[in-house]
Scaffold this motif. Structure first.
Motif, PDB file in Angstrom:
ATOM      1  N   ALA A 138      20.980   9.755   2.969  1.00  0.00           N
ATOM      2  CA  ALA A 138      22.039   9.271   2.080  1.00  0.00           C
ATOM      3  C   ALA A 138      21.842   9.728   0.641  1.00  0.00           C
ATOM      4  CB  ALA A 138      22.106   7.753   2.136  1.00  0.00           C
ATOM      5  N   GLY A 139      20.748  10.445   0.394  1.00  0.00           N
ATOM      6  CA  GLY A 139      20.528  10.988  -0.936  1.00  0.00           C
ATOM      7  C   GLY A 139      19.628  10.165  -1.834  1.00  0.00           C
ATOM      8  N   GLU A 140      18.992   9.132  -1.281  1.00  0.00           N
ATOM      9  CA  GLU A 140      18.084   8.319  -2.073  1.00  0.00           C
ATOM     10  C   GLU A 140      16.708   8.969  -2.153  1.00  0.00           C
ATOM     11  OE1 GLU A 140      17.973   4.150  -1.093  1.00  0.00           O
ATOM     12  OE2 GLU A 140      19.996   4.213  -0.264  1.00  0.00           O
ATOM     13  N   ALA A 141      16.049   8.823  -3.285  1.00  0.00           N
ATOM     14  CA  ALA A 141      14.711   9.380  -3.477  1.00  0.00           C
ATOM     15  C   ALA A 141      13.663   8.404  -2.936  1.00  0.00           C
ATOM     16  CB  ALA A 141      14.463   9.655  -4.953  1.00  0.00           C
ATOM     17  N   PRO A 142      12.762   8.868  -2.073  1.00  0.00           N
ATOM     18  CA  PRO A 142      11.728   7.972  -1.539  1.00  0.00           C
ATOM     19  C   PRO A 142      10.806   7.441  -2.638  1.00  0.00           C
ATOM     20  CG  PRO A 142      11.885   9.971  -0.219  1.00  0.00           C
ATOM     21  CD  PRO A 142      12.698  10.202  -1.456  1.00  0.00           C
ATOM     22  N   GLU A 143      10.410   6.205  -2.466  1.00  0.00           N
ATOM     23  CA  GLU A 143       9.437   5.582  -3.361  1.00  0.00           C
ATOM     24  C   GLU A 143       8.596   4.626  -2.532  1.00  0.00           C
ATOM     25  OE1 GLU A 143       9.265   3.099  -7.594  1.00  0.00           O
ATOM     26  OE2 GLU A 143      11.139   4.034  -6.911  1.00  0.00           O
ATOM     27  N   TYR A 144       7.277   4.866  -2.509  1.00  0.00           N
ATOM     28  CA  TYR A 144       6.387   4.089  -1.655  1.00  0.00           C
ATOM     29  C   TYR A 144       5.225   3.527  -2.471  1.00  0.00           C
ATOM     30  CZ  TYR A 144       8.659   7.011   1.941  1.00  0.00           C
ATOM     31  OH  TYR A 144       9.572   7.667   2.730  1.00  0.00           O
ATOM     32  N   THR A 145       4.734   2.369  -2.049  1.00  0.00           N
ATOM     33  CA  THR A 145       3.493   1.810  -2.569  1.00  0.00           C
ATOM     34  C   THR A 145       2.633   1.399  -1.385  1.00  0.00           C
ATOM     35  OG1 THR A 145       4.570   0.979  -4.579  1.00  0.00           O
ATOM     36  CG2 THR A 145       2.442   0.032  -4.015  1.00  0.00           C
ATOM     37  N   TRP A 146       1.398   1.899  -1.356  1.00  0.00           N
ATOM     38  CA  TRP A 146       0.497   1.647  -0.245  1.00  0.00           C
ATOM     39  C   TRP A 146      -0.825   1.073  -0.746  1.00  0.00           C
ATOM     40  CZ3 TRP A 146       1.822   7.338   0.663  1.00  0.00           C
ATOM     41  CH2 TRP A 146       3.063   7.451   1.316  1.00  0.00           C
ATOM     42  N   GLU A 147      -1.515   0.380   0.152  1.00  0.00           N
ATOM     43  CA  GLU A 147      -2.824  -0.158  -0.193  1.00  0.00           C
ATOM     44  C   GLU A 147      -3.809   0.978  -0.453  1.00  0.00           C
ATOM     45  OE1 GLU A 147      -4.236  -2.787   2.791  1.00  0.00           O
ATOM     46  OE2 GLU A 147      -2.668  -4.295   2.471  1.00  0.00           O
ATOM     47  N   SER A 148      -4.768   0.695  -1.301  1.00  0.00           N
ATOM     48  CA  SER A 148      -5.785   1.691  -1.608  1.00  0.00           C
ATOM     49  C   SER A 148      -6.720   1.889  -0.416  1.00  0.00           C
ATOM     50  CB  SER A 148      -6.591   1.257  -2.833  1.00  0.00           C
ATOM     51  OG  SER A 148      -7.534   2.243  -3.183  1.00  0.00           O
ATOM     52  N   HIS A 149      -7.305   3.073  -0.314  1.00  0.00           N
ATOM     53  CA  HIS A 149      -8.305   3.386   0.708  1.00  0.00           C
ATOM     54  C   HIS A 149      -9.644   3.573   0.007  1.00  0.00           C
ATOM     55  CE1 HIS A 149     -10.491   5.777   3.732  1.00  0.00           C
ATOM     56  NE2 HIS A 149      -9.691   5.206   4.607  1.00  0.00           N
ATOM     57  N   PRO A 150     -10.743   3.170   0.627  1.00  0.00           N
ATOM     58  CA  PRO A 150     -12.055   3.263  -0.042  1.00  0.00           C
ATOM     59  C   PRO A 150     -12.421   4.673  -0.506  1.00  0.00           C
ATOM     60  CG  PRO A 150     -12.218   1.887   1.921  1.00  0.00           C
ATOM     61  CD  PRO A 150     -10.842   2.493   1.937  1.00  0.00           C
ATOM     62  N   LEU A 151     -11.907   5.690   0.163  1.00  0.00           N
ATOM     63  CA  LEU A 151     -12.255   7.057  -0.202  1.00  0.00           C
ATOM     64  C   LEU A 151     -11.322   7.666  -1.247  1.00  0.00           C
ATOM     65  CD1 LEU A 151     -13.185   8.609   3.272  1.00  0.00           C
ATOM     66  CD2 LEU A 151     -14.721   7.699   1.519  1.00  0.00           C
ATOM     67  N   ASN A 152     -10.281   6.947  -1.618  1.00  0.00           N
ATOM     68  CA  ASN A 152      -9.345   7.480  -2.607  1.00  0.00           C
ATOM     69  C   ASN A 152     -10.055   7.851  -3.908  1.00  0.00           C
ATOM     70  OD1 ASN A 152      -7.244   7.064  -0.861  1.00  0.00           O
ATOM     71  ND2 ASN A 152      -6.224   5.490  -2.071  1.00  0.00           N
ATOM     72  N   ARG A 153      -9.502   8.858  -4.593  1.00  0.00           N
ATOM     73  CA  ARG A 153      -9.975   9.202  -5.922  1.00  0.00           C
ATOM     74  C   ARG A 153      -8.841   8.933  -6.898  1.00  0.00           C
ATOM     75  NH1 ARG A 153     -12.832  14.584  -5.992  1.00  0.00           N
ATOM     76  NH2 ARG A 153     -10.771  15.546  -5.983  1.00  0.00           N
ATOM     77  N   ALA A 154      -9.083   8.088  -7.862  1.00  0.00           N
ATOM     78  CA  ALA A 154      -8.034   7.649  -8.790  1.00  0.00           C
ATOM     79  C   ALA A 154      -7.575   8.795  -9.685  1.00  0.00           C
ATOM     80  CB  ALA A 154      -8.530   6.480  -9.635  1.00  0.00           C
ATOM     81  N   GLY A 155      -6.320   8.680 -10.118  1.00  0.00           N
ATOM     82  CA  GLY A 155      -5.758   9.667 -11.020  1.00  0.00           C
ATOM     83  C   GLY A 155      -4.254   9.744 -10.883  1.00  0.00           C
ATOM     84  N   GLU A 156      -3.643  10.619 -11.664  1.00  0.00           N
ATOM     85  CA  GLU A 156      -2.200  10.811 -11.623  1.00  0.00           C
ATOM     86  C   GLU A 156      -1.865  12.293 -11.566  1.00  0.00           C
ATOM     87  OE1 GLU A 156       0.387   8.579 -14.228  1.00  0.00           O
ATOM     88  OE2 GLU A 156      -1.300   7.301 -14.841  1.00  0.00           O
ATOM     89  N   ALA A 157      -0.767  12.587 -10.897  1.00  0.00           N
ATOM     90  CA  ALA A 157      -0.255  13.953 -10.846  1.00  0.00           C
ATOM     91  C   ALA A 157       1.255  13.875 -10.725  1.00  0.00           C
ATOM     92  CB  ALA A 157      -0.846  14.719  -9.666  1.00  0.00           C
TER      93      ALA A 157
END
Length: 299
Positions: A138-157
């Protein structure tokens, strides 16, 4: 109202899934058509190489077709990818369809990494992947929020996402359709922007995943991205002789870099396979509490 063409560029599919997916898409208000050989079978493939290539090219050339939905993955696109015209409209699919996503990126055409006919046919109407796909169409932009994983590396891109199935990406290394070709010939080089890489896989041996990740590292791919989204590695058993888990193997391969890394994204060969646009600006934010993926559609 959008026209959706169903094509089978890779493996043969149970045609009941085509019937059921078509019925659901039409109920949503879309005009659905099929490639001439979408129900074909030639060994493991949905038709000969010539037939499958012709269906894709016909869909690309047909002005009544706005979106191309692939029936399933499997294997077959690497046999015909060099026969396909530049991609000019969104392709939906995952797994072997990663080859088409690579061609889409080289054609500067966004595409959708998402569910295909089987899951469109069988998942409940209120299931997360169906609801999300319907919004994408329908043309909507996806936006998700998920729980953190222990191996994740924090940051932004913030950059377009590329990639898909790791084995397919590995099989395309050294060809005009590999990841470094996208870095070189796409808008990424012009804008000096590093993309976010998405990877997922199924039924691969642990050491083979390590081999593929080391290939991406040695070839410079992992140094040329601004973030990594690690989806599901389904039926990829941890090998005790490797001394770590599959996810830890992937973490080791990117240890020298400082970009954000997201593990366990609900993307891949699982029922909860959420759609993600490839080739559109995407804000990836990884913190110790959670992860957010927000996409921005042009126009």
């Amino acid at each position: 109202m959008k026209g959706i063409r169903i094509v089978a560029p890779s493996g043969a599919i149970d045609t009941e899934y085509i019937d059921q997916a078509t019925a659901r898409l039409r109920a949503w208000g879309y005009i659905v058509s099929e490639g001439a050989h979408a129900r074909g079978k030639w060994g493991r493939f949905a038709g000969t190489d010539d037939e499958r290539a012709a269906d894709l090219n016909d869909a690309l050339a047909d002005p009544s077709v706005d979106v191309i939905l692939c029936t399933r993955g499997g294997y077959g696109l690497q046999r015909i990818i060099d026969r396909i015209a530049p991609i000019t409209k969104p392709i939906i699919g995952f797994s072997d369809i990663t080859a088409l996503h690579q061609l889409s990126a080289l054609s500067h055409q966004p595409s959708v990494h998402g569910i295909m006919c089987k899951h469109i046919a069988t998942l409940p109407e209120d299931s997360e992947p169906i609801v999300a796909l319907r919004r994408v169409l329908a043309g909507e932009a996806p936006e998700y929020t998920w729980e953190s994983h222990p191996l994740n590396r924090a940051g932004e891109a913030c950059a377009p996402v590329i990639g898909g199935n790791l084995s397919v990406l590995y099989g395309l290394q050294g060809t005009p359709y590999d990841l470094r070709s996208i870095f070189k010939f796409s808008n990424f080089q012009i804008s000096n922007q590093k993309p976010i890489l998405l990877i997922e896989d199924i039924a691969e041996r642990h050491y083979h995943i390590d081999r593929m990740m080391r290939n991406l590292r040695l070839s410079g791919v992992l140094a040329g991205i601004s973030g990594l989204i690690v989806g599901q590695f389904s039926d990829c058993e941890d090998d005790p002789s490797m001394g770590c888990t599959v996810y830890e193997t992937i973490k080791e391969a990117v240890a020298d870099y400082d970009y954000p890394v997201l593990f366990n994204a609900p993307i891949g060969h699982v029922e909860r396979n959420l759609p993600l646009w490839l080739g559109v600006p995407t804000q990836l934010t990884v913190t110790t509490e959670n992860t957010s993926v927000r996409q921005l559609l042009r126009g």
